[in-house]
Design a protein around this motif. Structure first.
Motif, mmCIF file in Angstrom:
data_model
loop_
_atom_site.group_PDB
_atom_site.id
_atom_site.type_symbol
_atom_site.label_atom_id
_atom_site.label_comp_id
_atom_site.label_asym_id
_atom_site.label_seq_id
_atom_site.Cartn_x
_atom_site.Cartn_y
_atom_site.Cartn_z
ATOM 1 N N SER A 153 -13.605 0.784 -23.098
ATOM 2 C CA SER A 153 -12.087 0.457 -24.082
ATOM 3 C C SER A 153 -12.061 1.475 -25.153
ATOM 4 O O SER A 153 -12.776 2.392 -25.331
ATOM 5 C CB SER A 153 -12.392 -0.778 -24.809
ATOM 6 O OG SER A 153 -13.303 -1.003 -25.741
ATOM 7 N N TRP A 174 -10.763 -12.590 -36.069
ATOM 8 C CA TRP A 174 -10.591 -13.069 -34.733
ATOM 9 C C TRP A 174 -11.849 -13.169 -34.019
ATOM 10 O O TRP A 174 -11.882 -14.394 -33.313
ATOM 11 C CB TRP A 174 -9.915 -11.644 -34.027
ATOM 12 C CG TRP A 174 -9.200 -12.001 -32.773
ATOM 13 C CD1 TRP A 174 -9.830 -11.478 -31.657
ATOM 14 C CD2 TRP A 174 -8.376 -13.077 -32.326
ATOM 15 N NE1 TRP A 174 -9.040 -12.172 -30.377
ATOM 16 C CE2 TRP A 174 -8.116 -13.111 -30.840
ATOM 17 C CE3 TRP A 174 -7.359 -13.852 -33.103
ATOM 18 C CZ2 TRP A 174 -7.179 -13.775 -30.385
ATOM 19 C CZ3 TRP A 174 -6.450 -14.727 -32.473
ATOM 20 C CH2 TRP A 174 -6.415 -14.740 -31.170
ATOM 21 N N ASP A 201 -1.217 -18.852 -35.081
ATOM 22 C CA ASP A 201 -0.323 -17.890 -34.956
ATOM 23 C C ASP A 201 -0.448 -16.887 -35.913
ATOM 24 O O ASP A 201 -0.120 -15.574 -35.964
ATOM 25 C CB ASP A 201 0.924 -18.337 -34.776
ATOM 26 C CG ASP A 201 1.203 -19.160 -33.625
ATOM 27 O OD1 ASP A 201 0.368 -18.837 -32.555
ATOM 28 O OD2 ASP A 201 2.167 -19.859 -33.461
ATOM 29 N N TYR A 218 -3.275 -14.516 -35.185
ATOM 30 C CA TYR A 218 -3.046 -13.615 -34.071
ATOM 31 C C TYR A 218 -2.116 -12.394 -34.608
ATOM 32 O O TYR A 218 -2.236 -11.061 -34.095
ATOM 33 C CB TYR A 218 -2.352 -14.526 -33.124
ATOM 34 C CG TYR A 218 -1.852 -13.503 -31.871
ATOM 35 C CD1 TYR A 218 -2.670 -13.173 -30.956
ATOM 36 C CD2 TYR A 218 -0.599 -13.485 -31.970
ATOM 37 C CE1 TYR A 218 -2.224 -11.916 -29.881
ATOM 38 C CE2 TYR A 218 -0.162 -12.611 -30.766
ATOM 39 C CZ TYR A 218 -0.828 -11.910 -30.020
ATOM 40 O OH TYR A 218 -0.405 -11.259 -28.850
ATOM 41 N N ARG A 242 -2.571 -8.558 -34.404
ATOM 42 C CA ARG A 242 -1.609 -7.667 -33.943
ATOM 43 C C ARG A 242 -1.298 -6.458 -34.679
ATOM 44 O O ARG A 242 -0.610 -5.613 -34.308
ATOM 45 C CB ARG A 242 -0.391 -8.394 -33.219
ATOM 46 C CG ARG A 242 -0.574 -9.016 -32.073
ATOM 47 C CD ARG A 242 -1.627 -8.420 -30.841
ATOM 48 N NE ARG A 242 -0.677 -7.133 -30.501
ATOM 49 C CZ ARG A 242 0.259 -7.340 -29.651
ATOM 50 N NH1 ARG A 242 0.401 -8.464 -28.866
ATOM 51 N NH2 ARG A 242 1.036 -6.308 -29.271
ATOM 52 N N ASP A 256 -2.916 -3.132 -30.719
ATOM 53 C CA ASP A 256 -1.698 -3.439 -29.724
ATOM 54 C C ASP A 256 -2.412 -4.506 -28.812
ATOM 55 O O ASP A 256 -3.460 -4.913 -28.688
ATOM 56 C CB ASP A 256 -1.339 -1.831 -29.271
ATOM 57 C CG ASP A 256 -2.373 -1.419 -28.194
ATOM 58 O OD1 ASP A 256 -3.457 -1.918 -27.573
ATOM 59 O OD2 ASP A 256 -2.152 -0.020 -27.835
ATOM 60 N N GLU A 257 -1.385 -4.694 -27.632
ATOM 61 C CA GLU A 257 -1.567 -5.566 -26.752
ATOM 62 C C GLU A 257 -2.859 -5.535 -26.021
ATOM 63 O O GLU A 257 -3.895 -6.048 -25.730
ATOM 64 C CB GLU A 257 -0.488 -5.833 -25.736
ATOM 65 C CG GLU A 257 -0.764 -7.145 -24.890
ATOM 66 C CD GLU A 257 0.919 -7.175 -24.052
ATOM 67 O OE1 GLU A 257 0.878 -6.461 -22.902
ATOM 68 O OE2 GLU A 257 1.612 -7.994 -24.384
ATOM 69 N N LYS A 258 -3.057 -4.175 -25.549
ATOM 70 C CA LYS A 258 -4.368 -3.849 -24.736
ATOM 71 C C LYS A 258 -5.528 -3.902 -25.681
ATOM 72 O O LYS A 258 -6.531 -4.506 -25.213
ATOM 73 C CB LYS A 258 -4.216 -2.576 -24.248
ATOM 74 C CG LYS A 258 -5.459 -1.814 -23.230
ATOM 75 C CD LYS A 258 -5.077 -0.452 -22.779
ATOM 76 C CE LYS A 258 -6.040 -0.089 -21.869
ATOM 77 N NZ LYS A 258 -7.257 0.527 -22.441
ATOM 78 N N THR A 281 -6.055 -5.779 -28.138
ATOM 79 C CA THR A 281 -6.139 -7.207 -28.515
ATOM 80 C C THR A 281 -7.146 -7.765 -27.468
ATOM 81 O O THR A 281 -7.982 -8.775 -27.576
ATOM 82 C CB THR A 281 -5.058 -8.069 -28.737
ATOM 83 O OG1 THR A 281 -4.424 -7.264 -29.714
ATOM 84 C CG2 THR A 281 -5.106 -9.519 -29.017
ATOM 85 N N VAL A 282 -6.534 -7.617 -26.104
ATOM 86 C CA VAL A 282 -7.437 -8.139 -24.835
ATOM 87 C C VAL A 282 -8.832 -7.401 -24.919
ATOM 88 O O VAL A 282 -9.630 -8.291 -24.610
ATOM 89 C CB VAL A 282 -6.686 -7.971 -23.585
ATOM 90 C CG1 VAL A 282 -7.614 -8.278 -22.266
ATOM 91 C CG2 VAL A 282 -5.261 -8.771 -23.813
ATOM 92 N N GLU A 283 -8.816 -6.196 -25.235
ATOM 93 C CA GLU A 283 -10.306 -5.535 -25.125
ATOM 94 C C GLU A 283 -11.322 -6.209 -26.321
ATOM 95 O O GLU A 283 -12.199 -6.358 -25.938
ATOM 96 C CB GLU A 283 -10.267 -4.168 -25.188
ATOM 97 C CG GLU A 283 -9.452 -3.353 -24.210
ATOM 98 C CD GLU A 283 -9.268 -1.932 -24.304
ATOM 99 O OE1 GLU A 283 -8.920 -1.305 -23.349
ATOM 100 O OE2 GLU A 283 -8.932 -1.679 -25.325
ATOM 101 N N THR A 337 -10.889 -9.037 -27.501
ATOM 102 C CA THR A 337 -11.099 -10.593 -27.146
ATOM 103 C C THR A 337 -12.326 -10.733 -25.882
ATOM 104 O O THR A 337 -13.267 -11.548 -26.120
ATOM 105 C CB THR A 337 -9.886 -11.276 -26.655
ATOM 106 O OG1 THR A 337 -8.903 -11.114 -27.671
ATOM 107 C CG2 THR A 337 -10.070 -12.668 -26.471
#
Length: 153
Positions: free
Chosen positions: A28, A91, A105, A108, A112, A116-118, A120-122, A124
């Protein structure tokens, strides 16, 4: 404590799968220092001695300061963590304790602001991975204290 099971040899495919998730986390774009802080904090929450030993050694080998490691369990009170690190630690705590806490929210939105979105997933996935390792290592009672970090380039 006496070790119970060597999970690496008992179910090699499961160990390989866990290592696969870990490989995704390592590829990542998240900073190594951030990942180590998250791994240490989650391992503190879960009381995983093996993972604490490993990730504190890894963080130190990568240049993390003793002060930041000593105060990580009280990071909200200490001024040594960036807003991005604080969002990641918040988080990490919330995802780790999802069975007793909500993922609001507001939290979250804070995450954010810094990821960024990517990312945040990484992040998590990194939290999920260390929680999985903590549970596996604790259940099998892997010996604590023997981990040696690789040389950091």
């Amino acid at each position: 404590m006496k070790a119970r099971i060597d999970f690496r040899t008992a179910v090699p495919d499961a160990f390989k799968a866990m290592r696969g998730l870990e490989a995704v986390v390592h590829r990542s774009e998240l900073e190594h220092s951030l990942l180590e802080l998250v791994k240490v904090r989650v391992s503190q929450i879960n009381g995983c001695g093996y993972c604490l030993d490993m990730h504190i050694k890894e963080a130190r080998a990568a240049g993390e300061t003793e002060q930041r490691l000593y105060l990580l369990s009280a990071w909200r009170e200490a001024p040594f963590y960036s807003p991005r690190e604080r969002a990641a630690l918040s988080w990490a705590e919330a995802v780790t304790q999802v069975s007793t806490n909500d993922l609001p929210d507001e939290l979250y939105a804070e995450v954010r602001e810094h990821f960024d979105e990517k990312a945040t997933v990484e992040l998590t996935l990194a939290i999920i991975a260390i929680n999985g390792w903590n549970r596996l290592v604790k259940a099998c009672r892997t010996e604590v204290g023997s981990y040696m970090p690789a040389t950091v380039a």
